[in-house]
Design a protein around this motif. Sequence first.
Motif, PDB file in Angstrom:
ATOM      1  N   ASP A 138      99.900 152.376 -27.282  1.00 17.90           N
ATOM      2  CA  ASP A 138     100.148 152.673 -28.359  1.00 17.90           C
ATOM      3  C   ASP A 138     101.474 151.864 -28.970  1.00 17.90           C
ATOM      4  OD1 ASP A 138     101.857 154.429 -27.219  1.00 17.90           O
ATOM      5  OD2 ASP A 138     101.069 156.075 -28.112  1.00 17.90           O
ATOM      6  N   ARG A 139     102.303 151.252 -27.690  1.00 20.56           N
ATOM      7  CA  ARG A 139     103.547 151.057 -28.213  1.00 20.56           C
ATOM      8  C   ARG A 139     103.570 149.329 -28.433  1.00 20.56           C
ATOM      9  NH1 ARG A 139     107.974 154.140 -26.996  1.00 20.56           N
ATOM     10  NH2 ARG A 139     107.821 155.914 -25.641  1.00 20.56           N
ATOM     11  N   VAL A 140     102.368 148.742 -27.990  1.00 18.76           N
ATOM     12  CA  VAL A 140     102.346 147.420 -28.202  1.00 18.76           C
ATOM     13  C   VAL A 140     101.488 147.258 -29.522  1.00 18.76           C
ATOM     14  CG1 VAL A 140     101.722 145.124 -27.356  1.00 18.76           C
ATOM     15  CG2 VAL A 140     102.547 146.878 -25.890  1.00 18.76           C
ATOM     16  N   ARG A 141     102.001 146.470 -30.415  1.00 17.06           N
ATOM     17  CA  ARG A 141     101.303 146.248 -31.609  1.00 17.06           C
ATOM     18  C   ARG A 141     100.069 145.122 -31.345  1.00 17.06           C
ATOM     19  NH1 ARG A 141     106.778 146.706 -33.128  1.00 17.06           N
ATOM     20  NH2 ARG A 141     107.225 148.624 -34.310  1.00 17.06           N
ATOM     21  N   VAL A 142      99.015 145.415 -30.781  1.00 16.35           N
ATOM     22  CA  VAL A 142      97.873 144.835 -30.694  1.00 16.35           C
ATOM     23  C   VAL A 142      96.734 145.482 -30.626  1.00 16.35           C
ATOM     24  CG1 VAL A 142      98.919 143.186 -29.067  1.00 16.35           C
ATOM     25  CG2 VAL A 142      97.933 145.106 -28.149  1.00 16.35           C
ATOM     26  N   PRO A 143      95.608 144.848 -31.668  1.00 15.40           N
ATOM     27  CA  PRO A 143      94.386 145.645 -31.985  1.00 15.40           C
ATOM     28  C   PRO A 143      93.640 145.879 -30.532  1.00 15.40           C
ATOM     29  CG  PRO A 143      94.127 143.536 -32.457  1.00 15.40           C
ATOM     30  CD  PRO A 143      95.522 143.541 -32.120  1.00 15.40           C
ATOM     31  N   SER A 230     110.110 154.915 -16.052  1.00 10.03           N
ATOM     32  CA  SER A 230     109.597 154.962 -17.343  1.00 10.03           C
ATOM     33  C   SER A 230     108.280 153.822 -17.894  1.00 10.03           C
ATOM     34  CB  SER A 230     110.712 154.648 -18.295  1.00 10.03           C
ATOM     35  OG  SER A 230     111.270 153.593 -18.008  1.00 10.03           O
ATOM     36  N   SER A 231     107.901 153.137 -16.767  1.00 14.57           N
ATOM     37  CA  SER A 231     106.802 152.186 -17.222  1.00 14.57           C
ATOM     38  C   SER A 231     105.555 152.673 -17.423  1.00 14.57           C
ATOM     39  CB  SER A 231     106.962 151.060 -16.084  1.00 14.57           C
ATOM     40  OG  SER A 231     107.999 150.330 -16.074  1.00 14.57           O
ATOM     41  N   PRO A 232     105.227 153.648 -16.410  1.00 21.64           N
ATOM     42  CA  PRO A 232     103.961 154.482 -16.992  1.00 21.64           C
ATOM     43  C   PRO A 232     103.626 154.810 -18.020  1.00 21.64           C
ATOM     44  CG  PRO A 232     104.445 154.727 -14.791  1.00 21.64           C
ATOM     45  CD  PRO A 232     105.453 154.189 -15.186  1.00 21.64           C
ATOM     46  N   GLY A 233     104.585 155.602 -18.541  1.00 21.76           N
ATOM     47  CA  GLY A 233     104.769 156.351 -20.099  1.00 21.76           C
ATOM     48  C   GLY A 233     104.744 155.262 -20.895  1.00 21.76           C
ATOM     49  N   TRP A 234     105.537 154.108 -20.871  1.00 25.33           N
ATOM     50  CA  TRP A 234     105.606 152.988 -22.036  1.00 25.33           C
ATOM     51  C   TRP A 234     104.261 152.318 -21.859  1.00 25.33           C
ATOM     52  CZ3 TRP A 234     105.043 148.270 -23.517  1.00 25.33           C
ATOM     53  CH2 TRP A 234     105.689 147.814 -24.673  1.00 25.33           C
ATOM     54  N   TRP A 235     103.552 152.064 -21.174  1.00 28.26           N
ATOM     55  CA  TRP A 235     102.444 151.406 -20.964  1.00 28.26           C
ATOM     56  C   TRP A 235     101.041 152.295 -21.267  1.00 28.26           C
ATOM     57  CZ3 TRP A 235     102.619 146.207 -21.895  1.00 28.26           C
ATOM     58  CH2 TRP A 235     103.764 145.584 -21.589  1.00 28.26           C
ATOM     59  N   GLY A 236     101.316 153.395 -20.914  1.00 29.55           N
ATOM     60  CA  GLY A 236     100.153 154.577 -21.243  1.00 29.55           C
ATOM     61  C   GLY A 236      99.215 154.435 -20.308  1.00 29.55           C
ATOM     62  N   THR A 237      99.710 154.013 -19.046  1.00 24.72           N
ATOM     63  CA  THR A 237      98.939 154.177 -17.675  1.00 24.72           C
ATOM     64  C   THR A 237      99.639 154.004 -16.346  1.00 24.72           C
ATOM     65  OG1 THR A 237      96.825 153.335 -16.632  1.00 24.72           O
ATOM     66  CG2 THR A 237      97.973 151.793 -17.746  1.00 24.72           C
ATOM     67  N   PRO A 238      99.541 154.415 -15.157  1.00 28.26           N
ATOM     68  CA  PRO A 238     100.135 154.259 -14.030  1.00 28.26           C
ATOM     69  C   PRO A 238      99.409 153.114 -13.442  1.00 28.26           C
ATOM     70  CG  PRO A 238      98.832 156.253 -13.680  1.00 28.26           C
ATOM     71  CD  PRO A 238      98.722 155.780 -15.265  1.00 28.26           C
ATOM     72  N   LYS A 239      98.411 152.808 -13.886  1.00 30.04           N
ATOM     73  CA  LYS A 239      97.538 151.508 -13.192  1.00 30.04           C
ATOM     74  C   LYS A 239      98.134 150.457 -13.984  1.00 30.04           C
ATOM     75  CE  LYS A 239      93.068 152.158 -12.788  1.00 30.04           C
ATOM     76  NZ  LYS A 239      91.852 152.181 -12.972  1.00 30.04           N
TER      77      LYS A 239
END
Length: 300
Positions: A138-143, A230-239
């Motif tokens: 939800d942090r990246v403005r892509v559909p 902080s990366s997993p939270g930013w991207w919405g997944t640890p994968k």
Amino acid sequence: MRVPTAIAVTSADLVLPAPDRHTPGAALLHPPEQLDLEGALAETGAVLERHGHLVALVPPWLPRSTVQRLHTVRAILETDRIALLGIDLPPLGTALLARQLRQLSVCDFSPGIIASAARLLPHYIYAGALLGSVAKLDRVRVPVGLGAHARSWSPSAQFAVMAHPKPHLAKLGTNSQGAHGPRGAVLPAGPEFATHLTFARGQLASDWVTAELAPAWQVQGVLENPLPASSPGWWGTPKLVEFAAGIPDLSVLYQLVASVRREECRWCGLELIGDRCGFCAAPLTAPPPPTPARTARSRP
């Protein structure tokens, strides 16, 4: 000898290795859960004592308590020598920007120019990630369509996502050898200038970034770094496998910054490039005076 302007981050995992022996390290401003206010004041005061000026990167994904602490420390110290700069980059891209500013800090640029460069250089940083799921992206403005959400539940799903400078999302297919590639998808557009690529592995087992993306972007070097917390939270997944490409050559960074016209801040007097001072946030030009309200003509 001139002491370089300090470049500060709020987490040790945002400090990338120096590319050479001349690049200084970053100042670490500890968050409230690690250091009380008295300690934070002493910590920041010591940095100012050594370096004179401090440029701190403040990305929007920092906890509110950390951001409030930074502003509180600056207010209590009553100093105009601290620049708190809002930077809208993913974690690894933020770390790459911090390293570029550290490189520039040893040049003959004034603190105001260094702070202004923090707003110029992100235009030349390409930051993204290979994700195993986009269900919470939800942090990246892509559909993200329903199909992509549904495919995120597949154990073998992989998505190439660009967050900066232009948002992009592509579902990767699988070739006959079982390797993921851009079958039926378009690779994220890469930089049209020489870059090095830094990447960090999360819980996704894939060599796509080094085997596919790096050659396609024709990067001049590849460096692996530990994944920021902080990366997993930013991207919405640890994968994920996060990546960021940027200009590595100090001479190119120098010319890029030096080529921009310098101005003097009308409020604090520091040098700046761009349209706003990094230290006092004053705009380059004064806002236009308000338009006088029209009055109705009196009847004769």
